[in-house]
Design a protein around this motif. Structure first.
Motif, PDB file in Angstrom:
ATOM      1  N   THR A 162       0.825  -1.206   0.000  1.00 23.33           N
ATOM      2  CA  THR A 162       0.000   0.000   0.000  1.00 23.33           C
ATOM      3  C   THR A 162       0.859   1.256   0.000  1.00 23.33           C
ATOM      4  OG1 THR A 162      -1.775  -1.148   1.184  1.00 23.33           O
ATOM      5  CG2 THR A 162      -1.803   1.251   1.261  1.00 23.33           C
ATOM      6  N   ALA A 163       2.012   1.182   0.662  1.00 23.96           N
ATOM      7  CA  ALA A 163       2.838   2.379   0.870  1.00 23.96           C
ATOM      8  C   ALA A 163       3.674   2.754  -0.346  1.00 23.96           C
ATOM      9  CB  ALA A 163       3.755   2.163   2.071  1.00 23.96           C
ATOM     10  N   GLY A 164       4.005   1.804  -1.219  1.00 23.64           N
ATOM     11  CA  GLY A 164       4.915   2.113  -2.321  1.00 23.64           C
ATOM     12  C   GLY A 164       4.448   1.549  -3.652  1.00 23.64           C
ATOM     13  N   ASP A 165       4.960   2.131  -4.738  1.00 21.40           N
ATOM     14  CA  ASP A 165       4.657   1.629  -6.079  1.00 21.40           C
ATOM     15  C   ASP A 165       5.399   0.325  -6.375  1.00 21.40           C
ATOM     16  OD1 ASP A 165       3.124   3.882  -6.555  1.00 21.40           O
ATOM     17  OD2 ASP A 165       4.780   4.975  -7.492  1.00 21.40           O
ATOM     18  N   LEU A 166       6.623   0.223  -5.859  1.00 21.39           N
ATOM     19  CA  LEU A 166       7.479  -0.934  -6.125  1.00 21.39           C
ATOM     20  C   LEU A 166       7.983  -1.481  -4.792  1.00 21.39           C
ATOM     21  CD1 LEU A 166       9.151  -2.770  -8.049  1.00 21.39           C
ATOM     22  CD2 LEU A 166      10.903  -0.967  -8.065  1.00 21.39           C
ATOM     23  N   VAL A 167       7.760  -2.779  -4.571  1.00 24.16           N
ATOM     24  CA  VAL A 167       8.203  -3.437  -3.338  1.00 24.16           C
ATOM     25  C   VAL A 167       9.134  -4.576  -3.714  1.00 24.16           C
ATOM     26  CG1 VAL A 167       7.509  -4.653  -1.243  1.00 24.16           C
ATOM     27  CG2 VAL A 167       6.034  -2.856  -2.181  1.00 24.16           C
ATOM     28  N   GLU A 211       5.604 -20.605  -0.653  1.00 24.61           N
ATOM     29  CA  GLU A 211       5.025 -20.031   0.554  1.00 24.61           C
ATOM     30  C   GLU A 211       5.044 -18.504   0.499  1.00 24.61           C
ATOM     31  OE1 GLU A 211       6.282 -23.711   3.558  1.00 24.61           O
ATOM     32  OE2 GLU A 211       7.518 -21.907   3.424  1.00 24.61           O
ATOM     33  N   ALA A 212       6.130 -17.938  -0.026  1.00 21.18           N
ATOM     34  CA  ALA A 212       6.220 -16.479  -0.147  1.00 21.18           C
ATOM     35  C   ALA A 212       5.164 -15.957  -1.122  1.00 21.18           C
ATOM     36  CB  ALA A 212       7.618 -16.081  -0.620  1.00 21.18           C
ATOM     37  N   ARG A 213       4.962 -16.674  -2.221  1.00 23.22           N
ATOM     38  CA  ARG A 213       3.932 -16.265  -3.196  1.00 23.22           C
ATOM     39  C   ARG A 213       2.544 -16.295  -2.542  1.00 23.22           C
ATOM     40  NH1 ARG A 213       5.305 -19.451  -6.635  1.00 23.22           N
ATOM     41  NH2 ARG A 213       6.496 -18.140  -8.063  1.00 23.22           N
ATOM     42  N   GLU A 214       2.296 -17.301  -1.728  1.00 24.51           N
ATOM     43  CA  GLU A 214       1.004 -17.398  -1.048  1.00 24.51           C
ATOM     44  C   GLU A 214       0.818 -16.277  -0.035  1.00 24.51           C
ATOM     45  OE1 GLU A 214      -1.651 -20.638   1.536  1.00 24.51           O
ATOM     46  OE2 GLU A 214       0.334 -21.183   0.769  1.00 24.51           O
ATOM     47  N   ARG A 223       0.005  -8.333  -8.615  1.00 23.81           N
ATOM     48  CA  ARG A 223       1.054  -8.502  -9.622  1.00 23.81           C
ATOM     49  C   ARG A 223       2.343  -8.877  -8.890  1.00 23.81           C
ATOM     50  NH1 ARG A 223      -0.262  -6.616 -14.564  1.00 23.81           N
ATOM     51  NH2 ARG A 223       1.917  -6.345 -15.149  1.00 23.81           N
ATOM     52  N   THR A 224       2.587 -10.177  -8.825  1.00 23.14           N
ATOM     53  CA  THR A 224       3.661 -10.684  -7.981  1.00 23.14           C
ATOM     54  C   THR A 224       4.611 -11.554  -8.783  1.00 23.14           C
ATOM     55  OG1 THR A 224       2.104 -10.758  -6.120  1.00 23.14           O
ATOM     56  CG2 THR A 224       4.174 -11.955  -5.865  1.00 23.14           C
ATOM     57  N   GLN A 225       5.890 -11.372  -8.523  1.00 20.82           N
ATOM     58  CA  GLN A 225       6.918 -12.263  -9.069  1.00 20.82           C
ATOM     59  C   GLN A 225       7.758 -12.787  -7.913  1.00 20.82           C
ATOM     60  OE1 GLN A 225       9.071 -10.866 -12.732  1.00 20.82           O
ATOM     61  NE2 GLN A 225       8.011  -8.950 -12.269  1.00 20.82           N
ATOM     62  N   VAL A 226       8.103 -14.067  -7.972  1.00 14.36           N
ATOM     63  CA  VAL A 226       9.023 -14.667  -7.012  1.00 14.36           C
ATOM     64  C   VAL A 226      10.166 -15.250  -7.828  1.00 14.36           C
ATOM     65  CG1 VAL A 226       9.322 -16.236  -5.078  1.00 14.36           C
ATOM     66  CG2 VAL A 226       7.075 -15.222  -5.512  1.00 14.36           C
ATOM     67  N   VAL A 237       8.727  -9.638  -5.712  1.00 13.63           N
ATOM     68  CA  VAL A 237       8.534  -8.344  -6.367  1.00 13.63           C
ATOM     69  C   VAL A 237       7.050  -8.043  -6.498  1.00 13.63           C
ATOM     70  CG1 VAL A 237       8.998  -6.955  -8.427  1.00 13.63           C
ATOM     71  CG2 VAL A 237      10.646  -8.707  -7.695  1.00 13.63           C
ATOM     72  N   GLY A 238       6.652  -6.852  -6.054  1.00 12.21           N
ATOM     73  CA  GLY A 238       5.302  -6.358  -6.265  1.00 12.21           C
ATOM     74  C   GLY A 238       5.369  -4.971  -6.864  1.00 12.21           C
ATOM     75  N   GLU A 239       4.603  -4.727  -7.941  1.00  5.27           N
ATOM     76  CA  GLU A 239       4.674  -3.436  -8.599  1.00  5.27           C
ATOM     77  C   GLU A 239       3.375  -3.109  -9.296  1.00  5.27           C
ATOM     78  OE1 GLU A 239       7.702  -3.423 -11.635  1.00  5.27           O
ATOM     79  OE2 GLU A 239       7.403  -5.553 -12.032  1.00  5.27           O
ATOM     80  N   ASP A 240       3.155  -1.813  -9.544  1.00  6.69           N
ATOM     81  CA  ASP A 240       1.970  -1.323 -10.249  1.00  6.69           C
ATOM     82  C   ASP A 240       2.259  -1.258 -11.727  1.00  6.69           C
ATOM     83  OD1 ASP A 240       0.329  -1.020  -8.024  1.00  6.69           O
ATOM     84  OD2 ASP A 240       1.148   0.946  -7.561  1.00  6.69           O
ATOM     85  N   ARG A 241       2.114  -2.360 -12.449  1.00  7.47           N
ATOM     86  CA  ARG A 241       2.365  -2.353 -13.892  1.00  7.47           C
ATOM     87  C   ARG A 241       1.466  -3.360 -14.552  1.00  7.47           C
ATOM     88  NH1 ARG A 241       8.943  -1.705 -14.725  1.00  7.47           N
ATOM     89  NH2 ARG A 241       9.164   0.149 -13.464  1.00  7.47           N
TER      90      ARG A 241
END
Length: 241
Positions: A162-167, A211-214, A223-226, A237-241
């Motif tokens: 919630t706090a950032g565009d890219l985590v 487990e991290a993806r879950e 929008r998640t990448q592991v 990785v989580g990002e607004d794209r």
């Protein structure tokens, strides 16, 4: 080497460096040991291409505004200090901060940044009980996720997303190879008795990539990448794209 534990299930045990009343000299040696481990595992190199890409894309909107980055649970501060060095080398306008619940760690990190000749702002914040500060574009965290129980991890991932565009979350992956590497590697890289105990415990308490993806899914990430990376780690990785 003690017998290899059963790593099929996650088992989180209290780590010595997390205990109140730890001798400051031992705490300092343990933080220095983590800095050597992080240098060896080149965590900043794993996240840097994404930070650079974000910077180039978003600086087009307002070239005068710096991109603001916060490293969560920064520990000894080596992760954001290395990012600051890379930013200076490549001429990126990054404003970098780091937070940690430990006042000792914040002071240690501040001194390390000063010795390194880079500008990083460190401040105390318990991210599990206090809201994350606003106004940051990128949030990073290195070697913190495995310290958290599942509800804590989900809560933190939701707050960071919630706090950032890219985590960008860099952490250990629980595996037999990772445990052996942690056990042997920390003894090669440091004489810290605290790090010798905590290294293998960290792997036993770490999450697998699935487990991290879950966790990210439960935290509301869409929008998640592991991404697996050397040595026995992953980048979430989580990002607004």
């Amino acid at each position: 080497m003690r017998l290899l534990p059963d790593l099929r299930e996650r088992r989180r045990s209290p780590e010595l460096m997390d205990q109140p009343g730890l001798d400051p000299a031992e705490h300092r040696r343990a933080l220095d040991a983590l800095r050597r481990v992080n240098w060896f595992s080149v965590g900043t190199r794993a996240v840097w291409p994404r930070i650079r890409s974000y910077h180039r894309e978003h600086r087009r909107d307002d070239p005068s505004r710096p991109i603001r980055l916060l490293d969560v649970a920064t520990g000894g501060g080596d992760f954001p200090v290395r990012l600051a060095r890379l930013a200076r080398r490549e001429g990126l306008n990054l404003e970098i901060s780091g937070c940690d619940m430990s006042e000792f760690a914040v002071e240690h990190a501040t001194q390390y940044a000063r010795r390194s000749g880079v500008e990083v702002n460190f401040f105390a914040r318990d991210v599990l009980t206090q809201p994350l500060p606003e106004g940051f574009d990128i949030l990073t965290s290195s070697l913190f996720l495995h310290h958290l129980d599942e509800p804590e991890a989900i809560g933190l991932l939701a707050a960071m997303r919630t706090a950032g565009d890219l985590v960008l979350i860099d952490d250990l992956e629980r595996s037999r190879a990772g445990w052996v590497l942690a056990y042997a590697g920390i003894r090669l890289l440091s004489r810290s008795s605290v790090a010798h105990v905590d290294g293998p415990l960290s792997v036993e308490g770490a999450y697998t990539r699935d487990e991290a993806r879950e966790l990210a899914s439960k935290a509301g990430w869409t929008r998640t990448q592991v991404i697996p990376r050397w040595p026995c780690r992953f980048l979430l990785v989580g990002e607004d794209r």
